[in-house]
Design an enzyme around this catalytic site. Structure first.
Site, short mmCIF file in Angstrom:
data_model
loop_
_atom_site.label_atom_id
_atom_site.label_comp_id
_atom_site.label_asym_id
_atom_site.label_seq_id
_atom_site.Cartn_x
_atom_site.Cartn_y
_atom_site.Cartn_z
N ARG A 180 0.84 -1.20 0.00
CA ARG A 180 0.00 0.00 0.00
C ARG A 180 0.87 1.25 0.00
O ARG A 180 0.55 2.23 -0.66
CB ARG A 180 -0.95 0.00 1.19
CG ARG A 180 -2.07 -1.04 1.08
CD ARG A 180 -3.07 -0.92 2.21
NE ARG A 180 -3.87 0.29 2.10
CZ ARG A 180 -4.67 0.75 3.06
NH1 ARG A 180 -4.75 0.10 4.22
NH2 ARG A 180 -5.39 1.84 2.88
N CYS A 238 -1.36 5.81 9.03
CA CYS A 238 -1.66 4.53 8.39
C CYS A 238 -2.78 4.79 7.40
O CYS A 238 -2.78 5.81 6.71
CB CYS A 238 -2.03 3.47 9.43
SG CYS A 238 -3.43 3.93 10.47
#
Length: 283
Positions: A180, A238
């Site tokens: 990611r 995050c």
């Protein structure tokens, strides 16, 4: 943060048996893409544990500006904490069934709100099971209402501009999975990539194979290699400010303070004026 971050299963079991007072145990069962936390709790949990819903009790409603899990309103958080049975000075132990990657959100929020005696069950529910300790099914007895008075603001929080500044002048850690960070896979947020200048530091690397935290020396080596130490401005993000709290717990365990960017990538990527970097390099 100087207070202990972790409680092991044997210690928690002893505290629950001894009382004086026994800790409040919070079960924060949540995973990205799995909305069935309460069902998992009802199937098996530590005796007396109170289920806490991450989406509704540990976050405000999502917005593009604040991300998928904005910090909850302080009044709502205090009402929730009282509903869970929190009182001044009573210890709190939090766990989930996934290495505490969700439970750390409750740990961080309570520390942020001035609750000092809150720890994570090291190894989460798996460690409790591995120790052969009892579990129960169904709803636990509703705890007596608590009277805790929260004082939010005890841990540092950053907005997008401040996070960008830490990326330039300090160390900004991206706690998402490496793919990611590189932008190879983005399952939920508007754009792929990472904040310019951020370093990839996946949350999973904080843990041993059994889900317990790596020891202090190993974590210190890990974070020092990324440039993070107690003399540097360190911040973490995050996807939506959940697993970043786990990273902050690991940093705290290693003696390194860090700030949280709660909006994280979900808020940053929703703003088309903010750049996104693809690939394994920070810029």
């Amino acid at each position: 943060m100087t207070a202990p971050v972790l409680t092991d299963a044997a210690e928690l079991h002893s505290l629950l048996r001894r009382g004086d007072p026994s800790p409040v145990v919070l079960d924060v069962r949540w995973r990205l893409g799995d909305p069935h936390g309460r069902e998992h709790y009802l199937k098996e949990h530590i005796p007396g544990a109170v289920y806490v819903d991450l989406d509704t009790e540990l976050a405000a409603a999502p917005t593009p500006e604040d991300g998928r899990h904005p910090l909850p309103d302080p009044g709502d958080l205090q009402a929730g904490a009282r509903r869970w049975g929190l009182t001044a000075g009573r210890p709190v132990v939090v766990y989930d069934d996934n290495g505490n990657t969700a439970a750390a959100r409750a740990w961080w929020l309570l520390r942020w709100a001035g609750v000092e005696r809150v720890t994570l069950l090291d190894g989460a529910l798996g460690a409790w099971r591995a120790a052969g300790l009892p579990t129960e099914t169904g709803e636990s007895e509703v705890p007596a209402p608590g009277d805790i008075v929260l004082s939010p603001g005890q841990l540092p929080v950053l907005d997008a501009d401040a996070a960008a500044e830490v990326a330039r002048a300090g160390v900004l850690l991206d706690a998402r999975a490496a793919e990611r960070y590189r932008g190879e896979n983005e399952p939920v947020d508007p754009r792929a990539g990472h904040i310019p200048g951020a370093l990839s530091a996946p949350t999973g690397d904080n843990l041993n194979p059994d889900g317990t935290f790596r020891d202090v020396e190993e974590l210190a080596v890990r974070f020092t290699a990324l440039g993070a130490d107690d003399a540097t401005d360190v911040a973490v993000y995050c996807g939506s400010g959940v697993t970043a709290a786990h990273q902050i717990a690991a940093l705290a365990h290693a003696g390194i303070p860090a700030a949280l960017y709660p909006g994280s990538w979900s808020a940053w990527s929703a703003d088309p004026d903010r750049p996104a970097v693809l690939g394994e390099r920070p810029y």
